[in-house]
Design a protein around this motif. Sequence first.
Motif, PDB file in Angstrom:
ATOM      1  N   LEU A  45     -28.082   9.114 -17.918  1.00 14.29           N
ATOM      2  CA  LEU A  45     -27.095   8.103 -18.291  1.00 14.29           C
ATOM      3  C   LEU A  45     -25.801   8.207 -17.501  1.00 14.29           C
ATOM      4  O   LEU A  45     -25.089   7.223 -17.308  1.00 14.29           O
ATOM      5  N   GLU A  46     -25.442   9.434 -17.042  1.00 10.36           N
ATOM      6  CA  GLU A  46     -24.171   9.639 -16.332  1.00 10.36           C
ATOM      7  C   GLU A  46     -24.087   8.786 -15.058  1.00 10.36           C
ATOM      8  O   GLU A  46     -23.011   8.375 -14.634  1.00 10.36           O
ATOM      9  N   ASN A  47     -25.242   8.543 -14.430  1.00 13.28           N
ATOM     10  CA  ASN A  47     -25.249   7.760 -13.191  1.00 13.28           C
ATOM     11  C   ASN A  47     -24.907   6.290 -13.437  1.00 13.28           C
ATOM     12  O   ASN A  47     -24.415   5.612 -12.524  1.00 13.28           O
ATOM     13  N   HIS A  48     -25.191   5.764 -14.674  1.00 15.19           N
ATOM     14  CA  HIS A  48     -25.004   4.340 -14.969  1.00 15.19           C
ATOM     15  C   HIS A  48     -23.761   4.071 -15.820  1.00 15.19           C
ATOM     16  O   HIS A  48     -23.313   2.931 -15.874  1.00 15.19           O
ATOM     17  N   LEU A  49     -23.240   5.065 -16.524  1.00 18.11           N
ATOM     18  CA  LEU A  49     -22.086   4.860 -17.420  1.00 18.11           C
ATOM     19  C   LEU A  49     -20.770   4.957 -16.660  1.00 18.11           C
ATOM     20  O   LEU A  49     -20.698   5.627 -15.609  1.00 18.11           O
ATOM     21  N   PRO A  50     -19.673   4.360 -17.201  1.00 11.69           N
ATOM     22  CA  PRO A  50     -18.339   4.505 -16.575  1.00 11.69           C
ATOM     23  C   PRO A  50     -17.825   5.944 -16.656  1.00 11.69           C
ATOM     24  O   PRO A  50     -18.288   6.743 -17.482  1.00 11.69           O
ATOM     25  N   GLU A  51     -16.839   6.262 -15.800  1.00 10.06           N
ATOM     26  CA  GLU A  51     -16.298   7.628 -15.742  1.00 10.06           C
ATOM     27  C   GLU A  51     -15.630   8.037 -17.052  1.00 10.06           C
ATOM     28  O   GLU A  51     -15.730   9.187 -17.480  1.00 10.06           O
ATOM     29  N   GLU A  52     -14.897   7.101 -17.690  1.00  9.03           N
ATOM     30  CA  GLU A  52     -14.193   7.430 -18.940  1.00  9.03           C
ATOM     31  C   GLU A  52     -15.174   7.825 -20.046  1.00  9.03           C
ATOM     32  O   GLU A  52     -14.913   8.747 -20.834  1.00  9.03           O
ATOM     33  N   VAL A  53     -16.302   7.128 -20.132  1.00  3.75           N
ATOM     34  CA  VAL A  53     -17.324   7.445 -21.155  1.00  3.75           C
ATOM     35  C   VAL A  53     -17.910   8.820 -20.913  1.00  3.75           C
ATOM     36  O   VAL A  53     -18.071   9.630 -21.835  1.00  3.75           O
ATOM     37  N   VAL A  54     -18.222   9.104 -19.637  1.00  7.93           N
ATOM     38  CA  VAL A  54     -18.785  10.420 -19.282  1.00  7.93           C
ATOM     39  C   VAL A  54     -17.783  11.526 -19.591  1.00  7.93           C
ATOM     40  O   VAL A  54     -18.128  12.586 -20.121  1.00  7.93           O
ATOM     41  N   GLU A  55     -16.505  11.273 -19.234  1.00 10.10           N
ATOM     42  CA  GLU A  55     -15.446  12.273 -19.513  1.00 10.10           C
ATOM     43  C   GLU A  55     -15.315  12.532 -21.018  1.00 10.10           C
ATOM     44  O   GLU A  55     -15.181  13.681 -21.459  1.00 10.10           O
ATOM     45  N   PHE A  56     -15.366  11.456 -21.818  1.00 10.31           N
ATOM     46  CA  PHE A  56     -15.278  11.602 -23.281  1.00 10.31           C
ATOM     47  C   PHE A  56     -16.449  12.425 -23.835  1.00 10.31           C
ATOM     48  O   PHE A  56     -16.269  13.327 -24.666  1.00 10.31           O
ATOM     49  N   GLU A  57     -17.671  12.152 -23.348  1.00 12.03           N
ATOM     50  CA  GLU A  57     -18.855  12.888 -23.821  1.00 12.03           C
ATOM     51  C   GLU A  57     -18.779  14.360 -23.417  1.00 12.03           C
ATOM     52  O   GLU A  57     -19.143  15.247 -24.202  1.00 12.03           O
ATOM     53  N   ARG A  58     -18.301  14.618 -22.183  1.00 17.84           N
ATOM     54  CA  ARG A  58     -18.151  16.024 -21.746  1.00 17.84           C
ATOM     55  C   ARG A  58     -17.113  16.752 -22.595  1.00 17.84           C
ATOM     56  O   ARG A  58     -17.293  17.932 -22.938  1.00 17.84           O
ATOM     57  N   PHE A  59     -16.022  16.062 -22.913  1.00 23.19           N
ATOM     58  CA  PHE A  59     -14.983  16.648 -23.770  1.00 23.19           C
ATOM     59  C   PHE A  59     -15.559  17.034 -25.145  1.00 23.19           C
ATOM     60  O   PHE A  59     -15.271  18.113 -25.676  1.00 23.19           O
ATOM     61  N   LEU A  60     -16.386  16.130 -25.709  1.00 19.80           N
ATOM     62  CA  LEU A  60     -17.007  16.424 -27.008  1.00 19.80           C
ATOM     63  C   LEU A  60     -17.950  17.615 -26.922  1.00 19.80           C
ATOM     64  O   LEU A  60     -17.963  18.484 -27.812  1.00 19.80           O
ATOM     65  N   GLN A  61     -18.749  17.683 -25.835  1.00 21.30           N
ATOM     66  CA  GLN A  61     -19.664  18.821 -25.667  1.00 21.30           C
ATOM     67  C   GLN A  61     -18.907  20.127 -25.486  1.00 21.30           C
ATOM     68  O   GLN A  61     -19.313  21.179 -25.971  1.00 21.30           O
ATOM     69  N   ARG A  62     -17.773  20.050 -24.757  1.00 19.08           N
ATOM     70  CA  ARG A  62     -16.991  21.255 -24.457  1.00 19.08           C
ATOM     71  C   ARG A  62     -16.240  21.784 -25.692  1.00 19.08           C
ATOM     72  O   ARG A  62     -16.109  22.993 -25.872  1.00 19.08           O
ATOM     73  N   THR A  63     -15.744  20.848 -26.570  1.00 17.62           N
ATOM     74  CA  THR A  63     -14.862  21.263 -27.690  1.00 17.62           C
ATOM     75  C   THR A  63     -15.559  21.300 -29.048  1.00 17.62           C
ATOM     76  O   THR A  63     -14.904  21.463 -30.066  1.00 17.62           O
ATOM     77  N   GLY A  64     -16.869  21.121 -29.092  1.00 18.70           N
ATOM     78  CA  GLY A  64     -17.579  21.287 -30.367  1.00 18.70           C
ATOM     79  C   GLY A  64     -17.818  20.009 -31.131  1.00 18.70           C
ATOM     80  O   GLY A  64     -17.792  20.023 -32.359  1.00 18.70           O
ATOM     81  N   GLY A  65     -18.014  18.893 -30.458  1.00 18.76           N
ATOM     82  CA  GLY A  65     -18.387  17.641 -31.115  1.00 18.76           C
ATOM     83  C   GLY A  65     -17.200  16.836 -31.612  1.00 18.76           C
ATOM     84  O   GLY A  65     -16.048  17.078 -31.242  1.00 18.76           O
ATOM     85  N   ARG A  66     -17.506  15.855 -32.488  1.00 20.00           N
ATOM     86  CA  ARG A  66     -16.489  14.921 -32.987  1.00 20.00           C
ATOM     87  C   ARG A  66     -15.584  15.532 -34.042  1.00 20.00           C
ATOM     88  O   ARG A  66     -14.744  14.834 -34.604  1.00 20.00           O
ATOM     89  N   GLN A  67     -15.771  16.798 -34.376  1.00 20.35           N
ATOM     90  CA  GLN A  67     -14.927  17.467 -35.374  1.00 20.35           C
ATOM     91  C   GLN A  67     -14.177  18.660 -34.801  1.00 20.35           C
ATOM     92  O   GLN A  67     -13.544  19.417 -35.554  1.00 20.35           O
ATOM     93  N   GLY A  68     -14.274  18.854 -33.503  1.00 24.80           N
ATOM     94  CA  GLY A  68     -13.529  19.914 -32.831  1.00 24.80           C
ATOM     95  C   GLY A  68     -13.952  21.315 -33.230  1.00 24.80           C
ATOM     96  O   GLY A  68     -13.122  22.228 -33.255  1.00 24.80           O
ATOM     97  N   GLY A  69     -15.242  21.481 -33.572  1.00 22.17           N
ATOM     98  CA  GLY A  69     -15.725  22.803 -33.981  1.00 22.17           C
ATOM     99  C   GLY A  69     -15.494  23.120 -35.446  1.00 22.17           C
ATOM    100  O   GLY A  69     -15.953  24.162 -35.933  1.00 22.17           O
ATOM    101  N   TRP A  70     -14.790  22.270 -36.168  1.00 17.70           N
ATOM    102  CA  TRP A  70     -14.570  22.482 -37.612  1.00 17.70           C
ATOM    103  C   TRP A  70     -15.751  21.916 -38.383  1.00 17.70           C
ATOM    104  O   TRP A  70     -16.491  21.062 -37.878  1.00 17.70           O
ATOM    105  N   ASP A  71     -15.880  22.373 -39.676  1.00 14.50           N
ATOM    106  CA  ASP A  71     -16.905  21.768 -40.532  1.00 14.50           C
ATOM    107  C   ASP A  71     -16.411  20.410 -41.048  1.00 14.50           C
ATOM    108  O   ASP A  71     -15.230  20.072 -40.957  1.00 14.50           O
ATOM    109  N   ASP A  72     -17.344  19.640 -41.585  1.00 12.89           N
ATOM    110  CA  ASP A  72     -17.075  18.248 -41.976  1.00 12.89           C
ATOM    111  C   ASP A  72     -16.006  18.182 -43.069  1.00 12.89           C
ATOM    112  O   ASP A  72     -15.122  17.321 -43.027  1.00 12.89           O
ATOM    113  N   TYR A  73     -16.081  19.125 -44.014  1.00 11.99           N
ATOM    114  CA  TYR A  73     -15.148  19.092 -45.161  1.00 11.99           C
ATOM    115  C   TYR A  73     -13.703  19.317 -44.710  1.00 11.99           C
ATOM    116  O   TYR A  73     -12.795  18.546 -45.050  1.00 11.99           O
TER     117      TYR A  73
END
Length: 504
Positions: free
Chosen positions: A201-229
Amino acid sequence: MAALATAVAAAAAGQQQNDSCSSTAGAGGPFRDCKMKAEQAKKVEFIRTAQKLKTQLANIEKDKNGHLYNKKSDFRVEYSILEELEHSMTVSRKTEKAKIQQQLSKIQNTVKRLQQQLKDVKPTPEFVHKLKEMMEEVENAINAFKEEQRQIYEQLLKEEKTAINELSGFERKVELWALGSSITEKVLKLASARISVDKTLENHLPEEVVEFERFLQRTGGRQGGWDDYDHQNFLKVWTKHKGRLSYMDEALEYLCGRTKEDIEQHDKWYQEFLILHERKKESIMKWKEKQQQEKEGKLKEKEKSEKTLKEQWLQREEAQKQKAEKERKRQQAAIEAWKKQKAIAFAMEQASQRKLEEEREKKQQKERQRQCHMKLLLERYTLQKKEKEELEKLEKEKRKEAEKEERKKIAAEEITKFQKRDLHKLELRILQKQAKEVEKQEKEKRLAKLREKVEVHVTRDRSRLYRPTKGWEERTKECAPTASEPLLNLPHRAIPSWRQGHLL
């Protein structure tokens, strides 16, 4: 405990005040008496519930002290902190209770003074002014007491809320710890599957989307490594304060187990997350606009080709429309005639409904009057029934007392009978014992006489002990060898007849 004591004291003060008011008011009819009885019953019920709560609190404290002050417990070091806290809280509770009792006693004294003043009423303006001042003083004292208690209760409710939030947070964390092992395995599997997809997907998606997904993978997802609660609690507080620094104190209350540095780091992560998310949205919007422009270009080409076809189709459509218009006008005239008939029928139906509603209202009014009359009759009947039940209760009590006295008399008579029977049995036993002793004495006398007849008297001869017996003397006579004759046969014991055959 303090709140319970205040409630009981307030109920007692209200009881005394109502008693005094009833004594000054005099006889105000059976309805007022019934009302007073109902109020007294309510107060008694309130005091009972207060006593039940008091006993329940005592039992809970007993169980708590059993666990807390147990010296053999493994958590003795942690419990010592709780013991100190318990001691300080009991001291503060006792001081609060003493303070509340003092305030209530002051209010009670002012009420008593007001009652004494009401006993000697004087129709003078000075007396009325004095009474007014006293009543205002009582009212101000009660209002001040209520306001103080309200503030205390609000503070306690806040503390309770924070404690409940902390407990729920700890429970949620424990549940997440339990579920952690299974969830982490699932997350690892999903992550391994996503890596292969993301590379394509990285080859077809815009740079901002790829950067956002890499940031999420690097920092622990959409919760920043914290639990949901914890993340949801953080978002709630952050949105409430709109990202201002004033949210930090409240966030520390909600997020138990998280330090100020953790919250600041999570705040920085969340701000970066929002910036990258906005960039992603903007890039997606641009991409959509580009796609839309391409679609519009293609559509314009299509429209040009379709326009010619449309003109031909419109000519045909126009001819059909004229025919349809004529048909529509004819149908509209028919519909208007039908609507007029329907409006007349609807007006007639509404008039009949109004009449029915008026009749229904009259019936309901009559029914209400009848219900009020029946209610009054029921109240009278209930009062009569209560009086009758009280009379029956008194008669039952009298009957029970008479029955108790009868039972006591019967019991006294039975006791005397049993005592006489026991004395008779004792006498019989004593006579039987005496008869047995007489028989025993006679038996001993008979045995003594028999012993005298059978008894043999022998004189003692001590020389018999070391003299040889007759048998020994006879044996020595037979076996002794003579000196003149030679010893031919050695003496030996005789062989019994049953052994002689075996030896041969």
